[in-house]
Design a protein around this motif. Structure first.
Motif, PDB file in Angstrom:
ATOM      1  N   LEU A 247      32.357 -14.361  15.041  1.00 41.84           N
ATOM      2  CA  LEU A 247      32.426 -13.423  16.163  1.00 41.84           C
ATOM      3  C   LEU A 247      31.526 -13.878  17.309  1.00 41.84           C
ATOM      4  O   LEU A 247      30.447 -14.445  17.087  1.00 41.84           O
ATOM      5  N   ARG A 248      31.985 -13.619  18.518  1.00 40.33           N
ATOM      6  CA  ARG A 248      31.178 -13.926  19.693  1.00 40.33           C
ATOM      7  C   ARG A 248      30.043 -12.905  19.797  1.00 40.33           C
ATOM      8  O   ARG A 248      30.234 -11.705  19.510  1.00 40.33           O
ATOM      9  N   THR A 249      28.897 -13.378  20.221  1.00 41.04           N
ATOM     10  CA  THR A 249      27.725 -12.509  20.305  1.00 41.04           C
ATOM     11  C   THR A 249      27.155 -12.389  21.713  1.00 41.04           C
ATOM     12  O   THR A 249      26.232 -11.604  21.935  1.00 41.04           O
ATOM     13  N   THR A 250      27.677 -13.153  22.645  1.00 35.85           N
ATOM     14  CA  THR A 250      27.180 -13.104  24.024  1.00 35.85           C
ATOM     15  C   THR A 250      28.169 -12.344  24.897  1.00 35.85           C
ATOM     16  O   THR A 250      29.358 -12.234  24.567  1.00 35.85           O
ATOM     17  N   PRO A 251      27.731 -11.788  26.013  1.00 36.34           N
ATOM     18  CA  PRO A 251      28.635 -11.029  26.888  1.00 36.34           C
ATOM     19  C   PRO A 251      29.841 -11.850  27.314  1.00 36.34           C
ATOM     20  O   PRO A 251      29.741 -13.072  27.512  1.00 36.34           O
ATOM     21  N   LEU A 252      30.966 -11.188  27.472  1.00 33.54           N
ATOM     22  CA  LEU A 252      32.209 -11.870  27.830  1.00 33.54           C
ATOM     23  C   LEU A 252      32.057 -12.677  29.110  1.00 33.54           C
ATOM     24  O   LEU A 252      32.645 -13.759  29.231  1.00 33.54           O
ATOM     25  N   VAL A 253      31.285 -12.189  30.052  1.00 34.73           N
ATOM     26  CA  VAL A 253      31.143 -12.878  31.325  1.00 34.73           C
ATOM     27  C   VAL A 253      30.581 -14.282  31.149  1.00 34.73           C
ATOM     28  O   VAL A 253      30.831 -15.171  31.974  1.00 34.73           O
ATOM     29  N   ASP A 254      29.839 -14.523  30.043  1.00 31.18           N
ATOM     30  CA  ASP A 254      29.265 -15.847  29.807  1.00 31.18           C
ATOM     31  C   ASP A 254      30.303 -16.870  29.372  1.00 31.18           C
ATOM     32  O   ASP A 254      30.061 -18.079  29.488  1.00 31.18           O
ATOM     33  N   ASP A 255      31.430 -16.409  28.857  1.00 30.92           N
ATOM     34  CA  ASP A 255      32.441 -17.344  28.349  1.00 30.92           C
ATOM     35  C   ASP A 255      33.844 -16.810  28.632  1.00 30.92           C
ATOM     36  O   ASP A 255      34.736 -16.894  27.796  1.00 30.92           O
ATOM     37  N   ALA A 256      34.036 -16.269  29.834  1.00 30.77           N
ATOM     38  CA  ALA A 256      35.304 -15.629  30.169  1.00 30.77           C
ATOM     39  C   ALA A 256      36.474 -16.599  30.148  1.00 30.77           C
ATOM     40  O   ALA A 256      37.582 -16.242  29.740  1.00 30.77           O
ATOM     41  N   ASP A 257      36.254 -17.845  30.562  1.00 32.94           N
ATOM     42  CA  ASP A 257      37.354 -18.812  30.607  1.00 32.94           C
ATOM     43  C   ASP A 257      37.902 -19.088  29.210  1.00 32.94           C
ATOM     44  O   ASP A 257      39.118 -19.250  29.030  1.00 32.94           O
ATOM     45  N   ALA A 258      37.014 -19.158  28.209  1.00 30.56           N
ATOM     46  CA  ALA A 258      37.474 -19.413  26.849  1.00 30.56           C
ATOM     47  C   ALA A 258      38.293 -18.242  26.321  1.00 30.56           C
ATOM     48  O   ALA A 258      39.298 -18.430  25.606  1.00 30.56           O
ATOM     49  N   VAL A 259      37.878 -17.029  26.651  1.00 30.68           N
ATOM     50  CA  VAL A 259      38.636 -15.845  26.224  1.00 30.68           C
ATOM     51  C   VAL A 259      40.000 -15.823  26.903  1.00 30.68           C
ATOM     52  O   VAL A 259      41.028 -15.565  26.268  1.00 30.68           O
ATOM     53  N   ARG A 260      40.045 -16.104  28.179  1.00 30.86           N
ATOM     54  CA  ARG A 260      41.311 -16.130  28.903  1.00 30.86           C
ATOM     55  C   ARG A 260      42.235 -17.211  28.365  1.00 30.86           C
ATOM     56  O   ARG A 260      43.462 -17.039  28.333  1.00 30.86           O
ATOM     57  N   ALA A 261      41.671 -18.348  27.930  1.00 37.00           N
ATOM     58  CA  ALA A 261      42.484 -19.448  27.406  1.00 37.00           C
ATOM     59  C   ALA A 261      43.163 -19.087  26.091  1.00 37.00           C
ATOM     60  O   ALA A 261      44.127 -19.755  25.684  1.00 37.00           O
ATOM     61  N   ALA A 262      42.693 -18.040  25.410  1.00 32.43           N
ATOM     62  CA  ALA A 262      43.279 -17.641  24.131  1.00 32.43           C
ATOM     63  C   ALA A 262      44.479 -16.716  24.298  1.00 32.43           C
ATOM     64  O   ALA A 262      45.116 -16.352  23.314  1.00 32.43           O
ATOM     65  N   VAL A 263      44.776 -16.339  25.538  1.00 32.99           N
ATOM     66  CA  VAL A 263      45.906 -15.442  25.804  1.00 32.99           C
ATOM     67  C   VAL A 263      46.976 -16.213  26.562  1.00 32.99           C
ATOM     68  O   VAL A 263      46.687 -16.852  27.585  1.00 32.99           O
ATOM     69  N   ALA A 264      48.203 -16.189  26.044  1.00 33.53           N
ATOM     70  CA  ALA A 264      49.311 -16.963  26.600  1.00 33.53           C
ATOM     71  C   ALA A 264      50.365 -16.037  27.194  1.00 33.53           C
ATOM     72  O   ALA A 264      50.348 -14.824  26.981  1.00 33.53           O
ATOM     73  N   THR A 265      51.293 -16.631  27.930  1.00 35.29           N
ATOM     74  CA  THR A 265      52.432 -15.905  28.493  1.00 35.29           C
ATOM     75  C   THR A 265      53.672 -16.202  27.666  1.00 35.29           C
ATOM     76  O   THR A 265      53.957 -17.367  27.368  1.00 35.29           O
ATOM     77  N   VAL A 266      54.403 -15.148  27.265  1.00 33.66           N
ATOM     78  CA  VAL A 266      55.644 -15.298  26.508  1.00 33.66           C
ATOM     79  C   VAL A 266      56.816 -15.185  27.468  1.00 33.66           C
ATOM     80  O   VAL A 266      56.966 -14.175  28.168  1.00 33.66           O
ATOM     81  N   ASP A 267      57.646 -16.212  27.522  1.00 32.98           N
ATOM     82  CA  ASP A 267      58.804 -16.248  28.423  1.00 32.98           C
ATOM     83  C   ASP A 267      60.069 -16.184  27.581  1.00 32.98           C
ATOM     84  O   ASP A 267      60.357 -17.093  26.803  1.00 32.98           O
TER      85      ASP A 267
END
Length: 458
Positions: A247-267
């Motif tokens: 589990l992540r332990t630091t605020p999301l703002v510290d690693d927002a790009d990694a969190v965003r990279a885990a979400v994809a677009t379904v076409d």
């Protein structure tokens, strides 16, 4: 006998063919059976009317002119079916189907009488499609005559009969899972120039009521659609293991790009939604995002497209599991937080692709507002983080970027303004409905998909 009896289509016209001798065709006696005992404890899957086919070759005699000579014109010509075999998506048939099924207590979607279906809480998805095939029509028509002059009038009375073959198609299994045949009759006592249409409609209504009375139909929709699918595919209760990441332990703002990279677009080709990586080759999304598809295209944060197969789905909980043919980097997988569960007032973030595909990776913030139960008796997470079309299937994460739920419904005013009444599926519930089990990280070098746990003994 319900609303909308006017057929509204020439495909249901029956015309008198010249020649031949005829009389009214005999109409069998058909009893309209009472609806089944539903019981308040049942949770029913949903049904939607997919359309009707009249499978009668042109030129087939479907009736004749009978009745007493005093009231009815003595015509000897038969009534022949004029149209070729054609799928008829008649508003009348649709209205009749929903009238009879709703009256019997079934849960339906797509009912044209429901003017607020698009904004109802929970927006139930369709579990089963129902199609009707009319393969026999019989008519006994009395062509009214003027009692003073003896001339024929355009008004008719009579009796009608239809035989309907029904097919029930499972959205989860993508195949027909049950078929049945029912009959229906109708009597028209008030003279009308549209007697043929009215009699066919009325007889179809009786056949629909008898379809609703079938014990097998109630048994089918009383079962969880995904359990039915799992049993049919003989996968049994065997769970699929999902390796856990720390589990992540630091605020999301510290690693927002990694969190965003885990979400994809379904076409899907006709629309889009969102999905979240829970393993290097597995993504979670909503069932309604991939409904009707065996495979879709997934676009990751780098812009690369990959084909993904729909591996498992649960329409009742509105979740689906996608599998890629190749893997992505471990860094693109979100850790799953099963405990503690989200709490009211907790800060949460939504990540997805709202509105346009170019907005992939959009992040919005809110708090957990409550845990309402939807119309299927399932508990949702309610939060005021902004969502819109395209967010469906995306991630709901905590303040550190750990996955706690999936977006699946949001509500807006008539003008399109968000109401802050947005619903999410808890991650533990989503995993359970798909038969997924989170495991601790495996030893280095081990392949996480090599072994599955042994199914428990019945």
């Amino acid at each position: 006998m319900g609303r909308g009896w006017m057929m509204g289509t020439a495909a249901l016209a029956a015309v008198a063919a010249l020649g031949g001798c005829g009389s009214g065709m005999p109409i069998p006696a058909v009893e309209m059976r009472p609806p089944p005992e539903m019981g308040f404890e049942r949770t029913l899957a949903t049904l939607r009317f997919h359309g009707a086919t009249i499978a009668i070759p042109p030129g087939t005699t479907i009736g004749g002119y009978g009745g007493n000579l005093w009231q009815c014109a003595g015509r000897s010509d038969p009534i022949a079916w004029q149209m070729s075999r054609t799928e008829v998506f008649s508003r009348s048939f649709s209205d009749i189907f929903y009238d009879r099924l709703n009256l019997a207590g079934y849960r339906t979607t797509g009912d044209p009488s429901n003017l607020f279906a698009d904004i109802e809480r929970g927006r139930p998805r369709t579990d089963y499609l129902v199609g009707a095939r009319i393969d026999e029509i019989r008519l006994d028509i009395c062509h009214q005559r003027d009692l003073l002059t003896g001339d024929e009038k355009f008004l008719k009375t009579g009796q009608g009969y239809v035989r309907v073959q029904w097919q029930v198609f499972s959205q989860a299994l993508r195949k027909v899972v049950w078929q049945a045949t029912t009959e229906g009759v109708a009597t028209l006592e008030d003279p009308s120039p549209m007697a043929v249409q009215l009699l066919i409609n009325g007889a179809f209504g009786t056949a629909a009521s008898n379809f609703a009375a079938e014990p097998r139909l109630l048994e089918l929709v009383s079962r969880d659609p995904t359990q039915f699918a799992v049993a049919d595919r003989q996968t049994g209760p065997t769970p699929l293991l999902v390796p856990q990441r720390p589990l992540r332990t630091t605020p999301l703002v510290d690693d927002a790009d990694a969190v965003r990279a885990a979400v994809a677009t379904v076409d899907t080709g006709t629309g889009h939604g969102s999905a979240v990586f829970i393993a290097p080759s597995l993504l979670l999304t909503n069932h309604h995002v991939v409904e009707g598809h065996e495979s879709v295209m997934v676009r990751d944060a780098s812009g690369r497209f990959r084909k993904a197969d729909v591996l498992r789905r649960d329409g009742r909980r509105d979740v689906a599991l996608l599998q890629l043919a190749e893997t992505v980097a471990e860094a693109s997988v979100l850790p799953i937080r099963l405990t503690p569960p989200p709490a009211i007032g907790e800060e949460v973030f939504v990540v997805g692709t709202p509105g346009m595909k170019g907005l992939a990776g959009t992040v919005t913030r809110g708090i957990v507002s409550g845990f309402p139960r939807n119309d299927r008796g399932l508990t949702d997470i309610q939060a005021d983080a902004a969502v819109s079309l395209g967010n469906s299937g995306g991630a709901l994460v905590d303040g550190r970027g750990n996955l706690i739920g999936l977006t699946y419904a949001g509500f807006q005013t008539d003008g399109g303004a968000p109401l802050g009444l947005n619903l999410f599926i808890g991650i533990a519930d989503a995993l359970a409905k798909l038969g997924l089990v989170v495991e601790e990280p495996l030893p280095a070098g081990a392949e996480p998909w090599d072994d599955y746990p042994t199914a428990p003994a019945n």
